[in-house]
Design a protein around this motif. Structure first.
Motif, PDB file in Angstrom:
ATOM      1  N   LEU A 191      -1.835  62.253  21.366  1.00 44.45           N
ATOM      2  CA  LEU A 191      -1.381  63.644  21.293  1.00 44.45           C
ATOM      3  C   LEU A 191       0.106  63.760  21.617  1.00 44.45           C
ATOM      4  O   LEU A 191       0.837  64.525  20.965  1.00 44.45           O
ATOM      5  N   GLU A 192       0.559  63.012  22.598  1.00 47.10           N
ATOM      6  CA  GLU A 192       1.985  63.048  22.941  1.00 47.10           C
ATOM      7  C   GLU A 192       2.841  62.480  21.810  1.00 47.10           C
ATOM      8  O   GLU A 192       3.906  63.004  21.505  1.00 47.10           O
ATOM      9  N   THR A 193       2.338  61.412  21.180  1.00 43.59           N
ATOM     10  CA  THR A 193       3.060  60.833  20.038  1.00 43.59           C
ATOM     11  C   THR A 193       3.096  61.813  18.870  1.00 43.59           C
ATOM     12  O   THR A 193       4.119  61.925  18.165  1.00 43.59           O
ATOM     13  N   TYR A 251      -0.409  70.832  20.263  1.00 45.52           N
ATOM     14  CA  TYR A 251      -0.223  71.572  21.517  1.00 45.52           C
ATOM     15  C   TYR A 251      -1.572  72.031  22.076  1.00 45.52           C
ATOM     16  O   TYR A 251      -1.871  71.828  23.260  1.00 45.52           O
ATOM     17  N   SER A 252      -2.375  72.652  21.225  1.00 41.62           N
ATOM     18  CA  SER A 252      -3.670  73.179  21.682  1.00 41.62           C
ATOM     19  C   SER A 252      -4.579  72.055  22.186  1.00 41.62           C
ATOM     20  O   SER A 252      -5.223  72.189  23.227  1.00 41.62           O
ATOM     21  N   ALA A 253      -4.613  70.934  21.450  1.00 42.52           N
ATOM     22  CA  ALA A 253      -5.475  69.818  21.845  1.00 42.52           C
ATOM     23  C   ALA A 253      -5.019  69.218  23.174  1.00 42.52           C
ATOM     24  O   ALA A 253      -5.845  68.865  24.025  1.00 42.52           O
ATOM     25  N   LEU A 254      -3.695  69.110  23.383  1.00 43.18           N
ATOM     26  CA  LEU A 254      -3.182  68.532  24.623  1.00 43.18           C
ATOM     27  C   LEU A 254      -3.468  69.460  25.804  1.00 43.18           C
ATOM     28  O   LEU A 254      -3.800  68.995  26.908  1.00 43.18           O
ATOM     29  N   GLU A 274     -10.590  64.234  35.423  1.00 47.58           N
ATOM     30  CA  GLU A 274      -9.675  64.778  36.429  1.00 47.58           C
ATOM     31  C   GLU A 274      -8.877  65.907  35.805  1.00 47.58           C
ATOM     32  O   GLU A 274      -7.772  65.693  35.300  1.00 47.58           O
ATOM     33  N   PRO A 275      -9.398  67.129  35.802  1.00 51.75           N
ATOM     34  CA  PRO A 275      -8.659  68.250  35.207  1.00 51.75           C
ATOM     35  C   PRO A 275      -7.309  68.443  35.892  1.00 51.75           C
ATOM     36  O   PRO A 275      -7.192  68.304  37.115  1.00 51.75           O
ATOM     37  N   ASN A 276      -6.299  68.752  35.097  1.00 46.95           N
ATOM     38  CA  ASN A 276      -4.960  68.956  35.640  1.00 46.95           C
ATOM     39  C   ASN A 276      -4.377  70.243  35.053  1.00 46.95           C
ATOM     40  O   ASN A 276      -3.584  70.203  34.101  1.00 46.95           O
ATOM     41  N   PRO A 277      -4.762  71.413  35.601  1.00 41.86           N
ATOM     42  CA  PRO A 277      -4.286  72.687  35.049  1.00 41.86           C
ATOM     43  C   PRO A 277      -2.769  72.834  35.083  1.00 41.86           C
ATOM     44  O   PRO A 277      -2.196  73.494  34.211  1.00 41.86           O
ATOM     45  N   GLU A 278      -2.111  72.212  36.063  1.00 47.21           N
ATOM     46  CA  GLU A 278      -0.649  72.329  36.158  1.00 47.21           C
ATOM     47  C   GLU A 278       0.027  71.709  34.926  1.00 47.21           C
ATOM     48  O   GLU A 278       0.949  72.297  34.350  1.00 47.21           O
ATOM     49  N   LYS A 279      -0.451  70.521  34.514  1.00 43.96           N
ATOM     50  CA  LYS A 279       0.123  69.903  33.318  1.00 43.96           C
ATOM     51  C   LYS A 279      -0.201  70.710  32.071  1.00 43.96           C
ATOM     52  O   LYS A 279       0.612  70.803  31.150  1.00 43.96           O
ATOM     53  N   ALA A 280      -1.401  71.290  32.048  1.00 44.17           N
ATOM     54  CA  ALA A 280      -1.769  72.140  30.913  1.00 44.17           C
ATOM     55  C   ALA A 280      -0.821  73.331  30.804  1.00 44.17           C
ATOM     56  O   ALA A 280      -0.376  73.691  29.705  1.00 44.17           O
ATOM     57  N   VAL A 281      -0.490  73.928  31.932  1.00 48.55           N
ATOM     58  CA  VAL A 281       0.432  75.073  31.936  1.00 48.55           C
ATOM     59  C   VAL A 281       1.826  74.628  31.492  1.00 48.55           C
ATOM     60  O   VAL A 281       2.523  75.360  30.768  1.00 48.55           O
ATOM     61  N   ASP A 282       2.254  73.423  31.880  1.00 44.60           N
ATOM     62  CA  ASP A 282       3.565  72.909  31.434  1.00 44.60           C
ATOM     63  C   ASP A 282       3.619  72.785  29.919  1.00 44.60           C
ATOM     64  O   ASP A 282       4.621  73.134  29.285  1.00 44.60           O
TER      65      ASP A 282
END
Length: 460
Positions: A160-162, A174-177, A186-194
């Motif tokens: 996804l980043e690539t 964007y939506s998939a990431l 390990e959910p990471n809502p902070e990275k999702a918000v970024d």
């Protein structure tokens, strides 16, 4: 070899050997040329063929996913009623086929990339990442060891980043990431918000962006900001499925009338996506509203009616109104501190709301209760989870080990939690060992269940 002579004694030139050697050379050159030509054609066209197979399997899996959603919405009974065995078998069969299609999509896309490193574009990479996640299955945890699971998750994130590096305008990436960072393990809502912030800079007026942003903020416990984004998504596209998430937010705040009103307007517009989900959710919220009203009426007659209080706690829990559910569970516990069911539900609620120490006290009470209806293994696993969250890793380890030893044949669920514990503390060797045992036990359990179902089917 002696030279041959004619009848009159003249020498005959030896040509046959020269001709034979020339034919061999020509055949060899032709064969090598064919091999090179086939190799060139494979290099040029085989990646494209593999990509086509990958997309075919990916679309097939997505259609199966849609059918599963429809089956769940149409065939599952209201809360509290028994799920028909035929429904479970049908959904399990569709789920198995979906996971197989995702796995084949991963294999095809990966083959295309291995044949030519530049074979996959940004759209292909998004489909490959989604297939990686889909291949894990809808259940948590997936049927993989921890190392395999980590590799799958790492691959999906990298793809996804690539994809975004190749094309920063790819909305699907964007939506998939964003949704990737909100998934287990390990959910990471902070990275999702970024990621949402970057998405917003590119597409400030896109309804999908606002819906994804709202979902990420909701998981970050920022409901006010989430509400604003869902409202904006609905304003930009009145037929957007963000209406469903907006309804949930109203319900969780206790505004059931507003939640149902949002769904009624959405259903009247007859959207192409989310119509059945909206209808099911509206029925669910309507039943919850009726049960709450009936229980409140019962409490007006008898403030200590514990059954009415339990119904209120369950109804609020089902609509996501956690604070109200906790309030009524605590009230039920005050009235009857020996009710194992109330203690169990209160411990679960406190644990999910981050009140680990309070949950530990309740789980300890359940362990000492000889008449509890809940299995000792389940209590030990959840006590271990709460203890780890509270910082007591020694007690957590002791609980997980006791859970594994609590039955003659350790359950896959207990083994998974023990493997996850070792993974969190950085002991990769034991994490892999117990996760492998978890996979073996789960496969054995599924085979045993399949055999029982086949046996019962033969009798019925």
């Amino acid at each position: 070899m002696l030279p041959r002579t004619s009848r009159n004694g003249d020498l005959i030139p030896v040509r046959s050997r020269g001709v034979t050697m020339t034919r061999i050379h020509r055949i060899t050159i032709g064969f090598v040329g064919c091999v090179l030509l086939v190799s060139l054609l494979l290099t040029l066209f085989l990646p494209t063929v593999c990509k086509s197979i990958g997309w075919w399997q990916y679309h097939r899996a997505e259609k199966l996913n849609q059918r599963i959603g429809e089956a769940v919405a149409n065939e599952y009974p209201p809360p509290g009623e028994t799920i028909p065995d035929a429904t479970i078998r049908r959904i399990n069969k569709l789920t198995s086929r979906r996971e197989t299609s995702y796995q084949r999509a991963v294999a095809a896309f990966s083959a295309a990339r291995s044949l030519r490193s530049s074979a996959l574009n940004d759209r292909d990479l998004v489909a490959l990442a989604n297939s990686h996640i889909g291949a894990l299955g809808g259940s948590y945890p997936p049927l993989q060891t921890i190392s395999e699971w980590k590799q799958t998750v790492t691959s999906a994130r990298s793809e996804l980043e690539t994809a975004l590096q190749l094309n920063s305008e790819n909305k699907d990436a964007y939506s998939a990431l964003i949704h990737f960072y909100l998934r287990e393990p390990e959910p990471n809502p902070e990275k999702a918000v970024d990621v949402c912030r970057k998405f917003e800079k590119r597409f400030p007026d896109d309804p999908d962006m606002h819906a994804s942003y709202g979902y990420a903020l909701e998981n970050s416990h920022d409901r006010d900001s989430a509400m604003q984004h869902f409202l904006k998504a609905v304003e930009l596209d009145p037929l957007h499925t963000a209406n469903i998430q907006l309804s949930w937010l109203f319900a969780r705040d206790g505004n059931l009338d507003e939640a149902i009103e949002v769904l009624e307007k959405f259903i009247k517009r007859k959207p192409s996506l989310g119509l059945r989900s909206a209808q099911v959710q509206m029925d669910h919220l309507s039943r919850a509203r009726d049960r709450i009203a009936q229980s409140e009426a019962a409490l007006s007659q008898n403030p200590n009616d514990i059954e009415a209080i339990k119904i209120l706690a369950e109804a609020h829990s089902r609509i996501g109104a956690e604070e109200m559910a906790l309030h009524w569970l605590e009230r039920a516990y005050e009235l009857n501190p020996n009710d194992s069911d109330v203690i169990w539900r209160l411990a679960l609620k406190k644990s999910t709301m981050g009140k680990a120490e309070a949950a530990i006290e309740l789980y300890d009470i359940l362990l000492d209760n000889a008449e509890k209806p809940i299995s000792r293994e389940s209590i030990l696993i959840l006590l271990g989870d709460a203890s780890f969250k509270a910082g007591d890793s020694d007690k957590a380890l002791a609980c997980y080990k006791k859970a594994v030893e609590s039955t003659p044949h350790a359950s896959s669920w207990a083994l998974f939690h023990l493997a996850k514990y070792y993974d969190k503390i950085g002991n990769d060797k034991l994490a892999e060992e117990y996760s492998r045992k978890y996979v073996e036990h789960r496969k054995r359990d599924e085979e045993l269940l399949a055999n029982i179902r086949a046996l019962l089917k033969g009798f019925l």
